[in-house]
Write a protein that holds these residues in place. Structure first.
Motif, PDB file in Angstrom:
ATOM      1  N   ALA A   1       0.851  -1.180   0.000  1.00 52.23           N
ATOM      2  CA  ALA A   1       0.000   0.000   0.000  1.00 52.23           C
ATOM      3  C   ALA A   1       0.892   1.237   0.000  1.00 52.23           C
ATOM      4  O   ALA A   1       2.007   1.211   0.521  1.00 52.23           O
ATOM      5  N   ILE A   2       0.405   2.292  -0.601  1.00 52.47           N
ATOM      6  CA  ILE A   2       1.085   3.586  -0.573  1.00 52.47           C
ATOM      7  C   ILE A   2       0.262   4.482   0.345  1.00 52.47           C
ATOM      8  O   ILE A   2      -0.927   4.711   0.105  1.00 52.47           O
ATOM      9  N   VAL A   3       0.893   4.982   1.396  1.00 51.77           N
ATOM     10  CA  VAL A   3       0.200   5.701   2.460  1.00 51.77           C
ATOM     11  C   VAL A   3       0.621   7.167   2.475  1.00 51.77           C
ATOM     12  O   VAL A   3       1.815   7.476   2.427  1.00 51.77           O
ATOM     13  N   GLY A   4      -0.361   8.070   2.553  1.00 45.19           N
ATOM     14  CA  GLY A   4      -0.100   9.503   2.631  1.00 45.19           C
ATOM     15  C   GLY A   4       0.219   9.941   4.046  1.00 45.19           C
ATOM     16  O   GLY A   4       0.087   9.182   5.008  1.00 45.19           O
ATOM     17  N   GLU A   5       0.632  11.198   4.172  1.00 45.81           N
ATOM     18  CA  GLU A   5       0.959  11.766   5.490  1.00 45.81           C
ATOM     19  C   GLU A   5      -0.234  11.727   6.440  1.00 45.81           C
ATOM     20  O   GLU A   5      -0.064  11.670   7.653  1.00 45.81           O
ATOM     21  N   ASP A   6      -1.453  11.748   5.883  1.00 39.45           N
ATOM     22  CA  ASP A   6      -2.663  11.717   6.702  1.00 39.45           C
ATOM     23  C   ASP A   6      -3.046  10.309   7.137  1.00 39.45           C
ATOM     24  O   ASP A   6      -4.059  10.111   7.808  1.00 39.45           O
ATOM     25  N   GLY A   7      -2.253   9.300   6.733  1.00 40.13           N
ATOM     26  CA  GLY A   7      -2.522   7.926   7.119  1.00 40.13           C
ATOM     27  C   GLY A   7      -3.515   7.213   6.220  1.00 40.13           C
ATOM     28  O   GLY A   7      -3.891   6.079   6.487  1.00 40.13           O
ATOM     29  N   GLY A  16       3.921   8.214  -1.917  1.00 41.44           N
ATOM     30  CA  GLY A  16       3.726   8.187  -0.472  1.00 41.44           C
ATOM     31  C   GLY A  16       4.599   7.109   0.131  1.00 41.44           C
ATOM     32  O   GLY A  16       5.383   6.458  -0.568  1.00 41.44           O
ATOM     33  N   GLU A  17       4.433   6.875   1.426  1.00 47.01           N
ATOM     34  CA  GLU A  17       5.252   5.866   2.094  1.00 47.01           C
ATOM     35  C   GLU A  17       4.762   4.470   1.741  1.00 47.01           C
ATOM     36  O   GLU A  17       3.566   4.187   1.742  1.00 47.01           O
ATOM     37  N   GLY A  56       7.377   5.701  -2.471  1.00 45.20           N
ATOM     38  CA  GLY A  56       7.186   5.052  -3.758  1.00 45.20           C
ATOM     39  C   GLY A  56       5.811   5.358  -4.313  1.00 45.20           C
ATOM     40  O   GLY A  56       4.998   6.035  -3.681  1.00 45.20           O
ATOM     41  N   GLN A  57       5.562   4.841  -5.503  1.00 44.00           N
ATOM     42  CA  GLN A  57       4.239   4.988  -6.112  1.00 44.00           C
ATOM     43  C   GLN A  57       3.956   3.760  -6.961  1.00 44.00           C
ATOM     44  O   GLN A  57       4.867   3.122  -7.472  1.00 44.00           O
ATOM     45  N   LEU A  58       2.669   3.421  -7.082  1.00 43.68           N
ATOM     46  CA  LEU A  58       2.233   2.300  -7.892  1.00 43.68           C
ATOM     47  C   LEU A  58       1.721   2.820  -9.226  1.00 43.68           C
ATOM     48  O   LEU A  58       1.035   3.842  -9.274  1.00 43.68           O
TER      49      LEU A  58
END
Length: 176
Positions: A1-7, A16-17, A56-58
């Motif tokens: 999963a790619i996660v933003g700063e807002d979770g 994102g992370e 990273g990004q998908l």
């Protein structure tokens, strides 16, 4: 999963992370609840993911592209600036043998990128060359990516695999 700063999980194509899950995933750090809370991310189904510390990004086909390390990311004027993007541009300058970019504190922008350059053997480090590299790079970079200065080094600290140890660069006198 790619996660933003807002979770929240980010859509395809956004950086994102990177977080992953699978059989045998760790439960957490031993007697370190706060560190475990920072490490674990849970999706809408309640599955536990481990945050990687990588950005990273998908793509549409589900392939992952690594962008940079989260701790190396520079936040300048509210924009995320990835050192790798700047290093690719600066590395094209004819006087540059190797380059590493890190963020330094800036009153106006929060952080600003600084280029640390190992010049090619036939180039003498000088103030004029540093200004030339800075101006040349900034003409090719987006406004929020522009480097504040260029400094020269003889070598970069590296790990056993040859990867530049940016943590050491951030803490070195070259960054003061």
């Amino acid at each position: 999963a790619i996660v933003g700063e807002d979770g929240k999980m980010l859509p395809t194509g956004q950086a994102g992370e990177i977080a992953g899950y699978g059989a045998g995933i760790m439960d957490g750090y031993y007697k370190r609840d706060a560190m475990t809370q920072d490490l674990i991310w849970r999706d809408a189904r309640g599955r536990s993911f481990i945050r990687s510390g990588d950005i990273g990004q998908l793509d549409e086909a589900g392939f992952l592209t690594l962008v940079d390390r989260k701790k190396d990311m520079i936040i300048s004027g509210g924009f995320n600036v990835f050192p790798k993007d700047l290093e690719e541009v600066i590395g094209e300058h004819p006087a540059v043998f190797d380059v590493a970019v890190s963020g330094v504190a800036d009153e106006r922008w929060g952080e600003t990128p600084r280029a640390l350059v190992i010049p090619k053997s036939d180039k003498q480090p000088s103030t004029a060359l540093a200004i030339e590299i800075t101006n040349w790079a900034n003409q090719r970079l987006a406004k929020h990516q522009r480097i504040g200065e260029t400094r020269f080094m003889d070598d970069f600290p590296r790990n056993a695999l040859g990867k530049v140890l940016k943590k050491n660069l951030r803490n070195s006198s070259a960054n003061s």
